[in-house]
Design an enzyme around this catalytic site. Structure first.
Site, PDB file in Angstrom:
ATOM      1  N   CYS A 111       0.820  -1.228   0.000  1.00 35.26           N
ATOM      2  CA  CYS A 111       0.000   0.000   0.000  1.00 35.26           C
ATOM      3  C   CYS A 111       0.846   1.268   0.000  1.00 35.26           C
ATOM      4  O   CYS A 111       0.329   2.359  -0.249  1.00 35.26           O
ATOM      5  CB  CYS A 111      -0.928   0.009   1.206  1.00 35.26           C
ATOM      6  N   HIS A 250      -3.409   6.893   3.098  1.00 37.07           N
ATOM      7  CA  HIS A 250      -3.788   5.590   2.538  1.00 37.07           C
ATOM      8  C   HIS A 250      -5.190   5.240   3.028  1.00 37.07           C
ATOM      9  O   HIS A 250      -5.531   5.490   4.181  1.00 37.07           O
ATOM     10  CB  HIS A 250      -2.781   4.523   2.979  1.00 37.07           C
ATOM     11  N   ASN A 280      -9.864  -0.606   0.085  1.00 37.76           N
ATOM     12  CA  ASN A 280      -8.402  -0.485   0.052  1.00 37.76           C
ATOM     13  C   ASN A 280      -7.890  -1.022  -1.289  1.00 37.76           C
ATOM     14  O   ASN A 280      -8.040  -2.206  -1.584  1.00 37.76           O
ATOM     15  CB  ASN A 280      -7.829  -1.297   1.223  1.00 37.76           C
TER      16      ASN A 280
HETATM   17  N1  ACO Z   1     -18.171  -9.343   9.080  1.00 33.63           N
HETATM   18  C1  ACO Z   1     -18.603  -9.603  10.325  1.00 33.63           C
HETATM   19  N2  ACO Z   1     -17.797  -9.936  11.333  1.00 33.63           N
HETATM   20  C2  ACO Z   1     -16.474  -9.969  11.078  1.00 33.63           C
HETATM   21  C3  ACO Z   1     -15.940  -9.685   9.819  1.00 33.63           C
HETATM   22  C4  ACO Z   1     -16.847  -9.375   8.779  1.00 33.63           C
HETATM   23  N3  ACO Z   1     -16.449  -9.082   7.537  1.00 33.63           N
HETATM   24  N4  ACO Z   1     -14.596  -9.793   9.879  1.00 33.63           N
HETATM   25  C5  ACO Z   1     -14.279 -10.114  11.142  1.00 33.63           C
HETATM   26  N5  ACO Z   1     -15.426 -10.236  11.883  1.00 33.63           N
HETATM   27  C6  ACO Z   1     -15.562 -10.549  13.279  1.00 33.63           C
HETATM   28  C7  ACO Z   1     -14.374 -11.317  13.828  1.00 33.63           C
HETATM   29  O1  ACO Z   1     -14.533 -12.702  13.590  1.00 33.63           O
HETATM   30  C8  ACO Z   1     -14.455 -10.973  15.290  1.00 33.63           C
HETATM   31  O2  ACO Z   1     -15.446 -11.777  15.884  1.00 33.63           O
HETATM   32  P1  ACO Z   1     -15.247 -12.345  17.386  1.00 33.63           P
HETATM   33  O3  ACO Z   1     -15.134 -11.119  18.253  1.00 33.63           O
HETATM   34  O4  ACO Z   1     -16.460 -13.151  17.595  1.00 33.63           O
HETATM   35  O5  ACO Z   1     -13.970 -13.114  17.329  1.00 33.63           O
HETATM   36  C9  ACO Z   1     -14.958  -9.531  15.301  1.00 33.63           C
HETATM   37  O6  ACO Z   1     -15.575  -9.335  14.012  1.00 33.63           O
HETATM   38  C10 ACO Z   1     -13.894  -8.490  15.503  1.00 33.63           C
HETATM   39  O7  ACO Z   1     -12.809  -8.766  14.625  1.00 33.63           O
HETATM   40  P2  ACO Z   1     -11.521  -7.903  14.616  1.00 33.63           P
HETATM   41  O8  ACO Z   1     -10.558  -8.470  13.608  1.00 33.63           O
HETATM   42  O9  ACO Z   1     -11.049  -7.698  16.008  1.00 33.63           O
HETATM   43  O10 ACO Z   1     -12.116  -6.520  14.059  1.00 33.63           O
HETATM   44  P3  ACO Z   1     -11.428  -5.105  14.000  1.00 33.63           P
HETATM   45  O11 ACO Z   1     -12.243  -4.119  14.691  1.00 33.63           O
HETATM   46  O12 ACO Z   1      -9.948  -5.166  14.320  1.00 33.63           O
HETATM   47  O13 ACO Z   1     -11.535  -4.759  12.438  1.00 33.63           O
HETATM   48  C11 ACO Z   1     -10.194  -4.754  10.465  1.00 33.63           C
HETATM   49  C12 ACO Z   1     -10.912  -5.604  11.492  1.00 33.63           C
HETATM   50  C13 ACO Z   1     -11.227  -3.949   9.726  1.00 33.63           C
HETATM   51  C14 ACO Z   1      -9.473  -5.670   9.500  1.00 33.63           C
HETATM   52  C15 ACO Z   1      -9.173  -3.800  11.139  1.00 33.63           C
HETATM   53  O14 ACO Z   1      -8.414  -4.508  12.082  1.00 33.63           O
HETATM   54  C16 ACO Z   1      -8.245  -3.109  10.166  1.00 33.63           C
HETATM   55  O15 ACO Z   1      -8.638  -2.288   9.360  1.00 33.63           O
HETATM   56  N6  ACO Z   1      -6.922  -3.390  10.261  1.00 33.63           N
HETATM   57  C17 ACO Z   1      -5.922  -2.721   9.427  1.00 33.63           C
HETATM   58  C18 ACO Z   1      -5.845  -3.269   8.052  1.00 33.63           C
HETATM   59  C19 ACO Z   1      -4.794  -2.496   7.296  1.00 33.63           C
HETATM   60  O16 ACO Z   1      -4.385  -1.415   7.656  1.00 33.63           O
HETATM   61  N7  ACO Z   1      -4.302  -2.983   6.206  1.00 33.63           N
HETATM   62  C20 ACO Z   1      -3.315  -2.107   5.547  1.00 33.63           C
HETATM   63  C21 ACO Z   1      -2.487  -2.710   4.677  1.00 33.63           C
HETATM   64  S1  ACO Z   1      -3.292  -3.572   3.382  1.00 33.63           S
HETATM   65  C22 ACO Z   1      -2.009  -3.938   2.273  1.00 33.63           C
HETATM   66  O17 ACO Z   1      -0.882  -3.645   2.487  1.00 33.63           O
HETATM   67  C23 ACO Z   1      -2.381  -4.716   1.031  1.00 33.63           C
END
Ligand code: ACO
Length: 324
Positions: A111, A250, A280
């Site tokens: 990214c 980003h 993204n």
């Molecule tokens: N729909 C519903 N529930 C979901 C989904 C979904 N799509 N995905 C995960 N959940 C659930 C999980 O299973 C978890 O359930 P549990 O509590 O029963 O275990 C709950 O939601 C919370 O999951 P988390 O992973 O803790 O959710 P979080 O609030 O951290 O959000 C996310 C996840 C959106 C991925 C976030 O962590 C994020 O944006 N991280 C950064 C990603 C990033 O910056 N990437 C950049 C680089 S990309 C690149 O380089 C190509």
């Protein structure tokens, strides 16, 4: 010294909404919207190379620059979803454009790729080796997305953004800061398909050709390093945060953008956000955002524009541009 003289973007026509995703995996529009800010993303037709999206964005950038394809002497494509493992996507793009006088290479910085590519192009011009450089961020992330994994498939989309840099008397790039931490490379990766784990029946069966991500860990690191990178780039340009006219971060997660901008004290009206429409797009995200901000006339001559990016590697970077 170098300035930007052309900018373009391209996104595929097909829109995949959160409601469409509800039919594919166990998710909801409400979850995706509140956790990420994404409402829809664009998906390229099956088997489309990243060079095809790059070509569409580059044609617009070239037209706006007033240059011909044959004037380009270097093409840098930032991508993690190149047409093939080799040759470079930049070479495929060169052929589409008929930019026969250009040297070509790809940048692999996920990214952060567009800012890494811009920094490379800028330095090649400053060093005197090239005069007109095309820098593109282009991704077909749908090709490495596991459509059975709800934790990742809701996040990504396809697109491309392109910029033409040319040698000039005054530098419009005021500073760049790039950083990396290879000790965290396993947090976000495609495990198979390289020399470490070549494609096999086993790797395909285990879905190892798709992106794997530890989202929460990335979230925390992203906020910290994006704040740090923007601070270093702005200081490097001899400016303060209050001098910034437009902040183009980003577009990985709207909550990351909010956390970063709160910490650096940039008000919402000075931040460009389009994640709701595209998700993204990795290296294409900041390129497309910059182009849209330009097209929507949110950037005027002499404005201070700051790019701030972060991605798998881990890699990050920030660039300060005085719009010419
Ligand atoms: N729909 C519903 N529930 C979901 C989904 C979904 N799509 N995905 C995960 N959940 C659930 C999980 O299973 C978890 O359930 P549990 O509590 O029963 O275990 C709950 O939601 C919370 O999951 P988390 O992973 O803790 O959710 P979080 O609030 O951290 O959000 C996310 C996840 C959106 C991925 C976030 O962590 C994020 O944006 N991280 C950064 C990603 C990033 O910056 N990437 C950049 C680089 S990309 C690149 O380089 C190509």
């Amino acid at each position: 010294m170098a300035k930007i003289i052309g900018i373009g973007k391209y996104v595929p026509e097909k829109v995949l909404t959160n409601f469409d995703l509800e039919k594919i995996v166990d998710t909801s529009d409400e979850w995706i919207t509140t956790r990420t800010g994404i409402k829809e993303r664009r998906i390229a037709p099956k088997n489309t190379g990243a060079s095809v999206l790059a070509y569409e964005a580059s044609k617009i950038a070239l037209k706006r620059s007033g240059l011909k394809a044959s004037d380009i002497d270097l093409i840098v494509v930032a991508t993690i979803t190149g047409d093939t493992p080799f040759p470079s996507t930049a070479c495929f793009l060169q052929n589409h454009l008929k930019a026969a006088n250009a040297a070509c290479f790809d940048v692999s910085a996920a990214c952060a790729g567009f800012v890494y590519g811009l920094a490379a192009g800028w330095q090649f011009i400053k060093g005197g080796l090239y005069k007109n450089v095309l820098v593109v961020g282009s991704e077909v992330l749908s090709s490495i997305t596991d459509w059975k994994d709800r934790s990742t498939c809701v996040l990504f989309g396809d697109g491309a953004g392109a910029v033409i840099l040319t040698a000039s008397k005054k530098d419009s790039i005021l500073s760049a800061y790039l950083g990396s931490d290879g000790s965290e490379s396993e947090i976000l990766m495609v495990p198979a398909g390289g020399s470490r784990l070549p494609a096999s029946e086993e790797t395909v069966k285990n879905r190892l050709h798709f992106m794997k991500m530890k989202g929460n860990e990335l979230f925390r690191i992203a906020v910290r390093v994006m704040v740090q990178a923007a601070g270093k780039a702005i200081k490097g340009a001899g400016l303060e945060f209050s001098d910034v006219d437009l902040f183009v971060p980003h577009q990985a997660n709207e909550r990351i953008i909010s956390a970063v901008s709160e910490r650096i004290g940039i008000p919402r009206e000075k931040i460009y956000i389009n994640i709701s429409r595209y998700g993204n797009m990795s290296s294409a995200s900041s390129a497309v955002a910059l182009c849209e901000a330009y097209e929507e006339k949110k950037i005027k001559k002499d404005d201070i524009v700051v790019l701030d990016v972060f991605g798998g590697g881990l890699v990050w970077g920030s660039m300060v541009i005085k719009w010419a």
